[in-house]
Write a protein that holds these residues in place. Sequence first.
Motif, PDB file in Angstrom:
ATOM      1  N   UNK A  21      38.159  -9.439  -7.521  1.00  0.00           N
ATOM      2  CA  UNK A  21      37.298  -8.255  -8.058  1.00  0.00           C
ATOM      3  C   UNK A  21      36.147  -8.576  -7.060  1.00  0.00           C
ATOM      4  N   UNK A  22      35.094  -8.006  -6.775  1.00  0.00           N
ATOM      5  CA  UNK A  22      33.591  -9.024  -5.607  1.00  0.00           C
ATOM      6  C   UNK A  22      32.650  -7.399  -6.619  1.00  0.00           C
ATOM      7  N   UNK A  23      32.112  -7.937  -7.171  1.00  0.00           N
ATOM      8  CA  UNK A  23      31.283  -6.394  -7.743  1.00  0.00           C
ATOM      9  C   UNK A  23      30.032  -6.162  -7.362  1.00  0.00           C
ATOM     10  N   UNK A  24      29.638  -4.996  -6.396  1.00  0.00           N
ATOM     11  CA  UNK A  24      29.180  -4.464  -5.688  1.00  0.00           C
ATOM     12  C   UNK A  24      27.352  -4.495  -5.738  1.00  0.00           C
ATOM     13  N   UNK A  25      27.106  -4.527  -7.146  1.00  0.00           N
ATOM     14  CA  UNK A  25      25.823  -4.084  -7.939  1.00  0.00           C
ATOM     15  C   UNK A  25      25.624  -4.438  -9.149  1.00  0.00           C
ATOM     16  N   UNK A  26      23.995  -4.906  -8.632  1.00  0.00           N
ATOM     17  CA  UNK A  26      23.576  -6.441 -10.596  1.00  0.00           C
ATOM     18  C   UNK A  26      23.274  -4.624 -10.930  1.00  0.00           C
ATOM     19  N   UNK A  38      26.621   0.122 -14.904  1.00  0.00           N
ATOM     20  CA  UNK A  38      25.673  -1.118 -14.784  1.00  0.00           C
ATOM     21  C   UNK A  38      26.517  -1.582 -13.032  1.00  0.00           C
ATOM     22  N   UNK A  39      27.615  -1.583 -12.410  1.00  0.00           N
ATOM     23  CA  UNK A  39      28.807  -1.806 -11.484  1.00  0.00           C
ATOM     24  C   UNK A  39      28.809  -0.464 -11.038  1.00  0.00           C
ATOM     25  N   UNK A  40      28.144   0.323 -10.276  1.00  0.00           N
ATOM     26  CA  UNK A  40      29.190   1.607  -9.948  1.00  0.00           C
ATOM     27  C   UNK A  40      29.307   1.735  -9.168  1.00  0.00           C
ATOM     28  N   UNK A  41      29.890   0.330  -8.122  1.00  0.00           N
ATOM     29  CA  UNK A  41      30.678  -0.319  -6.976  1.00  0.00           C
ATOM     30  C   UNK A  41      31.509  -0.820  -7.174  1.00  0.00           C
ATOM     31  N   UNK A  42      32.822  -0.835  -7.659  1.00  0.00           N
ATOM     32  CA  UNK A  42      33.704  -1.875  -7.853  1.00  0.00           C
ATOM     33  C   UNK A  42      34.575  -1.850  -6.515  1.00  0.00           C
ATOM     34  N   UNK A  43      34.085  -3.419  -5.545  1.00  0.00           N
ATOM     35  CA  UNK A  43      35.729  -3.802  -4.265  1.00  0.00           C
ATOM     36  C   UNK A  43      36.364  -4.263  -5.442  1.00  0.00           C
ATOM     37  N   UNK A  44      37.517  -4.706  -4.427  1.00  0.00           N
ATOM     38  CA  UNK A  44      38.761  -5.331  -4.653  1.00  0.00           C
ATOM     39  C   UNK A  44      39.263  -5.750  -3.502  1.00  0.00           C
ATOM     40  N   UNK A  89      36.894   6.313 -11.436  1.00  0.00           N
ATOM     41  CA  UNK A  89      37.728   6.946  -9.854  1.00  0.00           C
ATOM     42  C   UNK A  89      38.251   5.761  -9.444  1.00  0.00           C
ATOM     43  N   UNK A  90      39.670   5.593  -8.603  1.00  0.00           N
ATOM     44  CA  UNK A  90      40.290   4.409  -8.539  1.00  0.00           C
ATOM     45  C   UNK A  90      40.537   5.530  -6.902  1.00  0.00           C
ATOM     46  N   UNK A  91      40.433   4.553  -5.383  1.00  0.00           N
ATOM     47  CA  UNK A  91      41.238   4.092  -4.912  1.00  0.00           C
ATOM     48  C   UNK A  91      41.208   3.828  -3.525  1.00  0.00           C
ATOM     49  N   UNK A 122      33.489   3.457  -9.115  1.00  0.00           N
ATOM     50  CA  UNK A 122      34.187   4.066  -7.981  1.00  0.00           C
ATOM     51  C   UNK A 122      34.527   2.347  -7.827  1.00  0.00           C
ATOM     52  N   UNK A 123      36.229   2.243  -7.963  1.00  0.00           N
ATOM     53  CA  UNK A 123      37.029   1.191  -7.688  1.00  0.00           C
ATOM     54  C   UNK A 123      37.790   1.423  -6.389  1.00  0.00           C
ATOM     55  N   UNK A 124      38.118   0.052  -5.362  1.00  0.00           N
ATOM     56  CA  UNK A 124      38.455   0.676  -3.967  1.00  0.00           C
ATOM     57  C   UNK A 124      38.609  -0.738  -3.829  1.00  0.00           C
TER      58      UNK A 124
END
Length: 352
Positions: A21-26, A38-44, A89-91, A122-124
Amino acid sequence: MKIPRWAKVGLCVAGALTMYSVDTFRHRRYGKVQHVEARPLRTYGDGTCADGISVSRALIEKATTMRQQCQDSPSPLRAYGTWGSRVATVTTHFSSRQDPQRFYQKALETHLLHNLVHGSQLHVLCTPIVDHMWNKQAFVQSVLLSELAKPPQERLEWIFWADRDTVVLDYCRHPTSYIPAKAHRRGYGQGADERDINLLITQDSRGLNAGVFMIRVAEWSVNFLSDVLAFRHFRPEVELPFAEQTAMERLLQEDPYKRNVVYIPQHWLNSYALDSAADFAGRKDAEGLEDWVARRGDFLIHFAGNDDKKLNIIEYADVGERIFNIWETRDILRDITMDIEPFWGNHSNEKV
């Protein structure tokens, strides 16, 4: 044919190890913005699919204002205790820097804003784990395994899956508003009929539609998704016209899964577009509309099989953000909230 447990475990572990995973927000605190995840958007994966999506200070402040307006409105949604529920939410969205498919990113932005309003994530997934549509179940499985490794009081309670061609229309609505307290807890029912409700999903004219669903963070879900992922390998003789969606449909008709799924009305989570966004926004009444047709008051719209997704997603996203709090203006054509308690009161686990 019963799928060996070793096969399930192998698929689970492979899915979990494939991703990073890549945390896109600190986390930062902007004035009164204390509730934002703390990490509202997480990309993988490589993270490129969200390159055009920014969790800015302006967006956080906008979400905070919207949240306050939702809480101050006369909406009946507050009765369902949705604020603070542990749901993410996951997508998935597979794209490239050369072709970011901005219209799909626009749809993802509606989900990001919705999660910011409700203080969730939101996990993407940006990089495929397996082939084709089977990435849906593989990614949900990976998030499930990660959550189950946490202490119970820290893990998510539900995962809300939404295909990338879905757009939030009602930002005040939360998916757990469809689950009254007696069904939200485990062991719903009376006496011998008591059972856990672990999956909420809808159907359309073609049968099961897996474009939007809610699945409980529980061992049942891990076993179910393992069986879905293994289905085509251990039952190669079964025709799967809609790939993993058909595998889900078949398994949900069998033990040990059929008693733990609830088929909720399609328009609760998965309404479709009939016409343009301008028509949607300006329609005066719902006369002659079938239940599956999206109208003001619906939570979400799904552009499954839509002939012009690019245009419709962008226009509906703009309309949804503009009229996000119809509970305050009461400019609604359908109030689903009044149907929730009667549905669960009469529920017999039959398809609807």
